[in-house]
Structure formats: structure tokens, C-alpha cells
Design an enzyme around this catalytic site. Structure first.
Site, PDB file in Angstrom:
ATOM      1  N   GLU A   1       0.828  -1.224   0.000  1.00  0.00           N
ATOM      2  CA  GLU A   1       0.000   0.000   0.000  1.00  0.00           C
ATOM      3  C   GLU A   1       0.856   1.266   0.000  1.00  0.00           C
ATOM      4  O   GLU A   1       0.607   2.183   0.784  1.00  0.00           O
ATOM      5  CB  GLU A   1      -0.940  -0.007   1.216  1.00  0.00           C
ATOM      6  CG  GLU A   1      -1.938  -1.143   1.213  1.00  0.00           C
ATOM      7  CD  GLU A   1      -2.974  -1.065   2.348  1.00  0.00           C
ATOM      8  OE1 GLU A   1      -2.841  -0.194   3.226  1.00  0.00           O
ATOM      9  OE2 GLU A   1      -3.911  -1.873   2.341  1.00  0.00           O
TER      10      GLU A   1
ATOM     11  N   GLU B   1      -6.586  -7.864   0.191  1.00  0.00           N
ATOM     12  CA  GLU B   1      -7.076  -7.907   1.576  1.00  0.00           C
ATOM     13  C   GLU B   1      -8.547  -7.536   1.541  1.00  0.00           C
ATOM     14  O   GLU B   1      -8.940  -6.622   0.812  1.00  0.00           O
ATOM     15  CB  GLU B   1      -6.399  -6.845   2.461  1.00  0.00           C
ATOM     16  CG  GLU B   1      -5.005  -7.118   2.920  1.00  0.00           C
ATOM     17  CD  GLU B   1      -4.450  -6.007   3.821  1.00  0.00           C
ATOM     18  OE1 GLU B   1      -5.194  -5.087   4.219  1.00  0.00           O
ATOM     19  OE2 GLU B   1      -3.246  -6.061   4.112  1.00  0.00           O
TER      20      GLU B   1
END
Ligand SMILES: *[C@@H]1O[C@H](CO)[C@@H](O)[C@H](O)[C@H]1NC(C)=O
Ligand SMILES: *[C@@H]1O[C@H](CO)[C@@H](O)[C@H](O)[C@H]1NC(C)=O
Ligand SMILES: *[C@@H]1O[C@H](CO)[C@@H](O)[C@H](O)[C@H]1NC(C)=O
Ligand SMILES: *[C@@H]1O[C@H](CO)[C@@H](O)[C@H](O)[C@H]1NC(C)=O
Ligand SMILES: *[C@@H]1O[C@H](CO)[C@@H](O)[C@H](O)[C@H]1NC(C)=O
Ligand SMILES: *[C@@H]1O[C@H](CO)[C@@H](O)[C@H](O)[C@H]1NC(C)=O
Ligand SMILES: *[C@@H]1O[C@H](CO)[C@@H](O)[C@H](O)[C@H]1NC(C)=O
Ligand SMILES: *[C@@H]1O[C@H](CO)[C@@H](O)[C@H](O)[C@H]1NC(C)=O
Ligand SMILES: *[C@@H]1O[C@H](CO)[C@@H](O)[C@H](O)[C@H]1NC(C)=O
Ligand SMILES: *[C@@H]1O[C@H](CO)[C@@H](O)[C@H](O)[C@H]1NC(C)=O
Length: 464
Positions: free
Chosen positions: A119, A265
Site C-alpha cells: 500500500e 485484503e
């Protein structure tokens, strides 16, 4: 007629992709930010018990990679953020990294995905961003050099890589990275037949706007609530599909409509702080069970914009992790407690009968609080040395945060570390919560509705 023929052709093409060999596999994220987690060998057994087909690691922990040898579990490993820049300009370093962290474990450990960074676009802007794709190219080259062609290279991004996601057809990548980073990334993923890994949590948009988003729509429960995208006329029956399609439309706009999505995720917290809503066992079990049902349905459901496509995925996370920073939800995403027992039952194969599951506790925190005062105080068992450090930190933030605990002032007495730290935490949190401060202090602080105020000393609070 021609249109029908084309539709049939593409349907047949999807059908051939969905043979048993290619059926959807649901994986688990094995985060390790806890100081009380089971050993890798025990964890591997627990992952098998869940019937997870894949596991995602946030590093290349050799003990874990060894424990996963000779299992049938596909493994995803990660290059840490802080190596991206050096790897991006140094093929030798990339080769060394692969020969140290991948080669010794392959093929006994079924490493299938190598994620470069985590990320990174959610961090403050820095040069690492623009070194990401060059680093991915170097890593891919190293894998080829060592004959590891089966391993796909990707990078997980959060939904904040989009600047708009509503309606889904309006999905657009952020303008600060669209042409300089995302376009080269999509080109790399296309050339290497890899996936766009997206971390996608319907919990976050729902919990920030619980009045305008139906909870059942976010939990993927059957509901009459649907959303019709006015530009495409596609009808959505849950928030996850809506979010995934916004990524699809963003990729389409850059000329990559065929890039496959991989859910890097997703999940729902099983608990939260008093000032948050919707984190509870009932919602977490409901979301993850509905998710598994959707993802393992055969033939695959896909999303409204891409019906029939397989959505490979990782659910976050294996354990509740007590050392994750941020609000309480962050430490409550686990399917398991750190002692290895289930927070609630799940079956990643999608074969379990729901009627056989134990009844779930009814949720009590699905509505925003009203008229409640919350204080931030020292948690039980807090380490004194660390507490002194946290007190100093809290007093150094904001404006006059600790004036009231100075000698002679109203909250000076009792003159104890715990009392002063509790005051400082409440003062800090009430002053800075709106700018993102949380009541955590590395686990030293906890929220309470019990007012600690004493005599003429009034504790600051967060009010709902
Ligand atoms: C840049 O961001 C990366 C992670 O994305 C981080 O590891 C690194 O420390 C940052 N560098 C600077 C100079 O802030
Ligand atoms: C990156 O390379 C520089 C220069 O060789 C070195 O000083 C630095 O420690 C390296 N960074 C990491 C994270 O290995
Ligand atoms: C590249 O990486 C190798 C292996 O870590 C190191 O020995 C070398 O000094 C690096 N080269 C540069 C230019 O930093
Ligand atoms: C579409 O996204 C843009 C920003 O990219 C935004 O300004 C606009 O309001 C969005 N359209 C709708 C209908 O929400
Ligand atoms: C959907 O709407 C119908 C008619 O209003 C109602 O009978 C039914 O219970 C609703 N179903 C759900 C899941 O809300
Ligand atoms: C959506 O439906 C409306 C009303 O039926 C129709 O006028 C419009 O052309 C449709 N748009 C698309 C993109 O199919
Ligand atoms: C790569 O892009 C080409 C051209 O747009 C497209 O035909 C192809 O399907 C894409 N391949 C993948 C794996 O996305
Ligand atoms: C495991 O931990 C949970 C949560 O702390 C607790 O409720 C449960 O009783 C524990 N189970 C065992 C077997 O220790
Ligand atoms: C308290 O924290 C300090 C600093 O992190 C550490 O050195 C010490 O061992 C801790 N004490 C206890 C009793 O855990
Ligand atoms: C801090 O508080 C004082 C007194 O209320 C005020 O005069 C001052 O402007 C504040 N400073 C900042 C940086 O907010």
C-alpha cells in the site's frame, strides 16, 4: 444476432476458464504484528484447519516459509517498502534478494505471488512511489533468471489509489499517480499476465457513513437495497461489487480493461473502540461467510461489470494483532484469537452448512453513539517506563495539553504517573481526535465511559 453470437463466444471463453483446475481459492493474510502469536508450525496447522488455500505473508520469514513446505497452500511473499528504492536501480541487489528469500524455499514451499511493497500510495508522497514499477521489473527479471517463472509479481494498493469511486463507472485513478505510476504498473501487469492487487474493505465507507449506506448492503446480506449506476445501468446488490467495479472502470479508462483483479485484503473487524461502530463478531462472521460463499460459487459470479470472472482473494486476517497501531478495529480483524481458538467459525472451502454454525452474539454497536462522554485512560498492566515516555509525548502535542497537571494546578494531585498519564491521554485525545489522533499509545491507553474526574479536576472527554 451478431451480438448474441459474441455474447455466447465470451460466455464459452469464461466457461473454459472456470474448470475445476481454476476454481476460486480463498486465502488468509498472516499478519504478525502481535507479541503473543503462535509459532509458525502451529499457525500452519491453524491455516489448514480453516481450509484456506492460500496464505499471504508481509515478509519472507524463513521459519514460516519452512513451516509451509509440503503443504498444499499457495504462498504470497513481500518485498518490504524500504527496499524498493535500492532494488529499483540495482539488478544485483534484486538478484541477491530473490536468491536469499525465494530460491531456498522453492518449490517445496508453493510460492506463487511476490508482492513488491505494501500500500505504498497510502504513505506520504516520496520518491519510493516512482521507483515501484522499476523495482517490480528488476524482481521479475531476477525470478526469470532463477527459473521461477510461475511466480507472479504484483503490488497491493488500497482504495485510496482512486480519486473517485462513485458511481462505480466514475472510478478514476488519482491524478498525482495516474500517468506516472499506474499506467506503467498496468502495462507491467499486462505484459507479465499478473494481477492488480486491491485491498478493499466495505467496512470503512460504511462506518464513515452508516446513515447513508445500508449495513446489509455492506455485509453482503440479502437485502432489497440495490444501487443502479446511472451511466451503465448496472445494478449492484452489495458494496464490495461496487468498489471492485470502480477499480475496473478506472483501469478501463487507462486502456486496460482485461487486467485481472486479486483481492489483496478484505475483511471486517470483530471488535472496536467505544467511539467506533460496527466492529463486532456478528458482523465480522456475517461478512466473511457471505464473502466466501460469493467467491467460491461455481460458476464464478464475478461483478456486475465483469460477470463470471474468478476473484482470487485473501481475507484479513489470521489473528487479532495487538501491536497494530491506530483505532481499536485495527487490532480486531482476526478469525482467530492469539491463543488459536476461533473468534467465530468459518470454512474457506465454502462447503460448510451455515445451519451447523453456533449462534452468534447479537451486535450492540451498529448505531452511532449519542450523548456519551468517552475518556482515554491508562490501560491495566501498562509498563511504567513506557508510560513515562507516552506522558511526555502526549504533553508535547496540541496546545496546553498538560497545563492542569502542573504543580499547583487542579489536576496535579494525586501526584502519580498513572493519574497524570490518564489526564494527559484524555486531554491529548479530546484535543486532537479530529485530526486523526487515537486513544492507543502502543497499547498503554484504553477508552472508558467512566469519568475519572475527581474533586475540582475535570477530565477532558470526547463527546457524542
Ligand atoms: C518513503 O516511503 C517509504 C514507504 O512507502 C518508506 O519506507 C520510506 O521511509 C519513505 N522515505 C522517506 C524519506 O520518508
Ligand atoms: C540503500 O542503499 C544505500 C547506499 O548503498 C545504503 O546506504 C542503504 O542502507 C540502503 N538501504 C537499505 C534499506 O538497505
Ligand atoms: C548493488 O547491490 C549489491 C548487492 O547488495 C551491492 O554490493 C552493490 O554495492 C550495490 N550497488 C550500488 C551501486 O549500490
Ligand atoms: C465523478 O468523479 C469526479 C472526480 O473525479 C467528481 O468530481 C464527480 O462528482 C463524480 N461524479 C459523480 C456523479 O459523483
Ligand atoms: C423486501 O421487500 C419486501 C416487500 O416490501 C419485504 O416483504 C421483504 O421482507 C424485504 N426483504 C428484505 C430482505 O428486506
Ligand atoms: C439505461 O437505461 C435507460 C432507461 O431504460 C436508457 O435510456 C439508457 O440508454 C440506458 N443506458 C445504457 C448505458 O444502457
Ligand atoms: C493486455 O493488453 C492487450 C491489449 O489491450 C489485451 O488484448 C490483453 O488482453 C491484455 N492482457 C492481459 C493479461 O490483461
Ligand atoms: C482464547 O482467548 C479468548 C480471548 O481472549 C478467550 O475468550 C478464550 O477463552 C481463550 N481460549 C482458551 C482455550 O484459552
Ligand atoms: C518496560 O519497558 C522497557 C522499555 O521498553 C523494557 O526495557 C522493560 O523490560 C519493560 N518492563 C517490563 C516489566 O516489561
Ligand atoms: C493555544 O491556546 C492559547 C490560549 O487558549 C491561544 O491564545 C493560542 O492561540 C493557542 N495556540 C495555538 C497554536 O492554537
Amino acid at each position: 444476432m451478431q451480438i448474441i453470437a459474441m455474447f455466447l463466444a465470451s460466455f464459452l471463453c469464461f466457461a473454459s476458464l472456470t474448470s475445476a483446475h481454476n476454481s476460486a481459492k480463498v486465502g488468509i493474510c498472516y499478519g504478525q504484528l502481535g507479541n503473543n502469536l503462535p509459532k509458525p508450525s502451529k499457525s500452519t496447522q491453524l491455516i489448514k484447519n480453516l481450509k484456506a488455500k492460500r496464505v499471504k505473508l508481509y515478509d519472507t520469514n524463513p521459519e514460516i516459509l519452512k513451516a509451509l513446505q509440503k503443504t498444499n497452500i499457495q504462498v504470497s511473499i513481500m518485498v518490504p517498502n524500504n527496499l524498493i528504492t535500492n532494488i529499483s536501480t540495482n539488478q544485483t541487489l534484486s538478484n541477491t534478494w530473490v536468491s536469499t528469500n525465494v530460491v531456498p524455499f522453492y518449490p517445496q514451499t508453493m510460492i506463487r505471488y511476490l508482492l513488491v511493497g505494501n500500500e505504498i500510495l497510502s504513505n506520504p508522497p516520496n520518491t519510493t512511489w516512482f521507483n515501484l514499477v522499476p523495482a517490480m521489473r528488476k524482481i521479475k527479471y531476477s525470478l526469470k533468471k532463477f527459473g521461477l517463472k510461475k511466480i507472479k509479481v504484483g503490488t497491493p494498493l488500497a482504495m485510496d489509489c482512486l480519486e473517485s469511486s462513485f458511481p462505480p463507472s466514475n472510478g478514476t485513478f488519482r491524478s498525482d499517480v495516474k500517468n506516472t505510476l499506474i499506467k506503467p504498473l498496468l502495462s507491467f501487469l499486462n505484459k507479465t499476465k499478473s494481477f492488480f492487487f486491491i485491498d478493499v474493505y466495505p467496512f470503512f465507507p460504511w462506518s464513515s457513513e452508516p446513515k447513508s449506506i445500508d449495513l446489509n448492503y455492506a455485509l453482503m446480506n440479502p437485502t432489497n437495497v440495490t444501487y443502479k449506476d446511472p451511466s451503465t445501468n448496472l445494478t449492484y446488490t452489495n458494496l464490495l461489487d461496487q468498489m471492485l467495479d470502480s477499480v475496473y472502470f478506472a483501469m478501463l479508462k487507462l486502456g486496460y480493461p482485461n487486467t485481472r483483479l486479486f483481492i489483496g485484503e478484505t475483511g471486517w473487524p470483530n471488535g472496536c473502540d467505544i467511539d467506533q461502530i460496527g466492529g463486532n463478531i456478528y458482523n465480522a462472521a456475517t461478512y466473511n461467510r457471505n464473502l466466501i460463499k460469493k467467491l467460491t460459487t461455481k460458476p464464478p459470479l464475478g461483478t456486475p461489470a465483469r460477470p463470471g470472472t474468478i476473484l482470487p482473494s485473501f481475507i484479513f486476517a489470521l489473528y487479532n494483532e495487538n501491536q497494530k497501531a491506530g483505532p481499536g478495529t485495527e487490532r480486531h480483524f482476526g478469525l482467530l484469537y492469539p491463543n488459536g481458538t476461533s473468534v467465530y467459525e468459518t470454512d474457506f472451502s465454502g462447503k460448510a452448512k451455515e445451519s451447523e454454525y453456533k449462534p452468534l452474539p447479537k451486535p450492540t454497536n451498529n448505531e452511532p453513539l449519542k450523548g456519551v462522554k468517552i475518556f482515554c485512560v491508562v490501560a491495566e498492566g501498562a509498563n511504567r517506563t513506557e508510560l513515562a515516555g507516552a506522558l511526555g509525548y502526549a504533553c508535547g502535542q496540541g496546545n496546553g495539553t498538560c497545563n492542569a497537571i502542573q504543580p499547583g494546578k487542579k489536576c496535579y494531585k494525586p501526584n502519580s504517573l498513572v493519574w497524570h498519564a490518564s489526564y494527559a491521554f484524555s486531554s491529548y485525545w479530546s484535543q486532537l481526535r479530529s485530526t486523526g489522533a487515537s486513544c492507543y499509545f502502543n497499547g498503554l491507553a484504553t477508552q472508558t465511559t467512566k469519568d475519572p474526574s475527581y474533586g475540582s479536576c475535570k477530565f477532558p472527554s470526547v463527546n457524542f
